[in-house]
Design a protein around this motif. Structure first.
Motif, PDB file in Angstrom:
ATOM      1  N   ARG A  23      10.231 -28.476  -8.723  1.00 24.90           N
ATOM      2  CA  ARG A  23       9.352 -29.635  -8.685  1.00 24.90           C
ATOM      3  C   ARG A  23       7.799 -29.349  -8.231  1.00 24.90           C
ATOM      4  N   VAL A  24       7.384 -27.958  -8.274  1.00 28.76           N
ATOM      5  CA  VAL A  24       6.222 -27.538  -8.177  1.00 28.76           C
ATOM      6  C   VAL A  24       5.643 -26.547  -8.971  1.00 28.76           C
ATOM      7  N   LEU A 203       1.952 -23.013  -2.200  1.00 28.80           N
ATOM      8  CA  LEU A 203       2.130 -24.527  -2.136  1.00 28.80           C
ATOM      9  C   LEU A 203       0.559 -24.788  -1.548  1.00 28.80           C
ATOM     10  N   VAL A 210       1.477 -30.940  -5.216  1.00 21.17           N
ATOM     11  CA  VAL A 210       2.187 -31.747  -4.074  1.00 21.17           C
ATOM     12  C   VAL A 210       1.001 -32.559  -3.374  1.00 21.17           C
ATOM     13  N   LEU A 214       1.512 -32.529   2.565  1.00 22.74           N
ATOM     14  CA  LEU A 214       2.244 -31.383   2.917  1.00 22.74           C
ATOM     15  C   LEU A 214       1.200 -30.085   3.011  1.00 22.74           C
ATOM     16  N   LEU A 275       7.057 -34.778  -1.676  1.00 26.31           N
ATOM     17  CA  LEU A 275       6.202 -34.185  -2.549  1.00 26.31           C
ATOM     18  C   LEU A 275       5.166 -35.214  -3.183  1.00 26.31           C
ATOM     19  N   GLU A 276       5.701 -36.256  -3.446  1.00 21.41           N
ATOM     20  CA  GLU A 276       4.891 -37.173  -4.299  1.00 21.41           C
ATOM     21  C   GLU A 276       4.108 -38.230  -3.451  1.00 21.41           C
ATOM     22  N   TRP A 285      11.882 -30.344   2.896  1.00 26.46           N
ATOM     23  CA  TRP A 285      11.147 -29.401   2.008  1.00 26.46           C
ATOM     24  C   TRP A 285      11.034 -27.930   2.323  1.00 26.46           C
TER      25      TRP A 285
END
Length: 325
Positions: A23-24, A203, A210, A214, A275-276, A285
């Motif tokens: 997802r990243v 990240l 993201v 985060l 994340l969203e 996470w």
């Protein structure tokens, strides 16, 4: 500045790699890493279908003309994704670098090799690294215990696991787990690695897709702010220490706990919402101990160039000065 077997093998400028993250690892992040001279990996299973992966690869190709790869994580499942179809999309796309993880990539190696694809397999132990070499992988990414995600069950940190793996293998080794800056790159090269692979540090970049909350958590957190979960099920995972992770550990500690007792808490859908939406207590996470070394949220270009220049200064400057005539 640094020329290694990995920079030569993959045709990249710097020995800095962004590992595939569910997802990243999408086009924006991967292309930014490639354009900075490193190597980024799209996450195949982030895309819901093989056709969607083909579109994401094509989108990345419009954003960079430099090498990038695709991560294909192969996991046991009652209803597995169509791994063969994902692999065929990678082959058809013209991508020449694949990062595999989870189970052995052996079933896919013949097809990858025929297509001229270089394969780096992610491992958490020397014995698995040797097996990856045996089945024909071109490189191994070795995950130390500091890493986010699944660092294995042996609990060996990078300072020992990395040189042990280098000693055991003939193919090049990429260091992963605890690396975030130029000091880490210099140390990894000194221990025999040919590159570093980072997830958590990427990240904490402008391009990471993201929520800002985060990224702020990474800045606030220290090396103490991770949590090991799934220990009871011998599928250890390192995540950020939040209320959900602590609840999972509390449930695991009960005598007759089964995975079904925590399945809803650790679901991918809940993690995606983190994340969203930026609700940092909605699910688990991934985060590695290297978050303790994250002090800013730079662009990918600034980060990669800083890591390489700092490592070069350490090798050519500070360490060279320690050598007496």
């Amino acid at each position: 500045m640094f020329k290694t077997r990995i920079t030569e093998l993959f045709g990249i400028e710097h020995p800095v790699i962004q590992g595939g993250m569910q997802r990243v690892s999408t086009a924006e992040l991967v292309a930014a890493v490639a354009n900075a001279g490193g190597l980024g990996f799209l996450s195949a299973l982030t895309q819901p279908t093989p056709a969607a992966l083909a579109e994401e690869i094509a989108r990345t190709q419009t954003m960079t003309n430099k090498p990038f790869g695709v991560n294909l994580t192969i996991l046991p499942s009652i209803t597995p994704p169509p791994y063969e179809e994902y692999a065929q999309v990678i082959i058809d796309s013209g991508v020449k670098i694949v990062e595999t993880a989870g189970r052995s990539p052996k079933p896919f190696m013949a097809a990858f090799k025929e297509a001229g694809i270089k394969v780096a397999h992610k491992c958490t132990s020397v014995r698995h690294a040797l097996k990856a070499q045996e089945v024909g992988c071109d490189a191994v990414i070795i995950d130390g215990f500091e890493a986010a995600g699944h660092p294995g069950e042996d609990d060996i940190p990078s300072l020992v696991l990395l040189p042990r793996t280098v000693d055991a293998l003939d193919i090049p080794v990429i260091a992963c787990g605890g690396f975030s800056d130029g000091r880490g790159l210099a140390a990894a090269l000194a221990m025999g690695a040919e590159a570093v692979s980072m997830g958590t540090r990427f990240l904490g970049t402008v391009e990471a897709p993201v929520h800002q909350n985060l990224k702020d958590k990474l800045l606030e957190g220290s090396e103490l702010d991770t949590q090991l979960i799934f220990r009871k099920f011998r599928n250890t995972a390192r995540v950020y220490r939040n209320s959900v992770a602590e609840e999972v550990v509390s449930i695991e500690q009960k005598k007759d706990t089964e995975f079904s007792d925590i399945a809803e808490l650790v679901s991918g859908k809940r993690g995606a919402k983190v994340l969203e939406t930026g609700d940092m207590e909605h699910g688990i996470w991934w985060a590695g101990m290297s978050q303790g070394l994250i002090y800013d949220i730079p662009t990918v270009d600034v980060l990669v160039k800083r890591i390489v220049s700092d490592a070069y200064e350490i090798v050519q400057g500070r360490l060279a000065k320690l050598i007496s005539a």
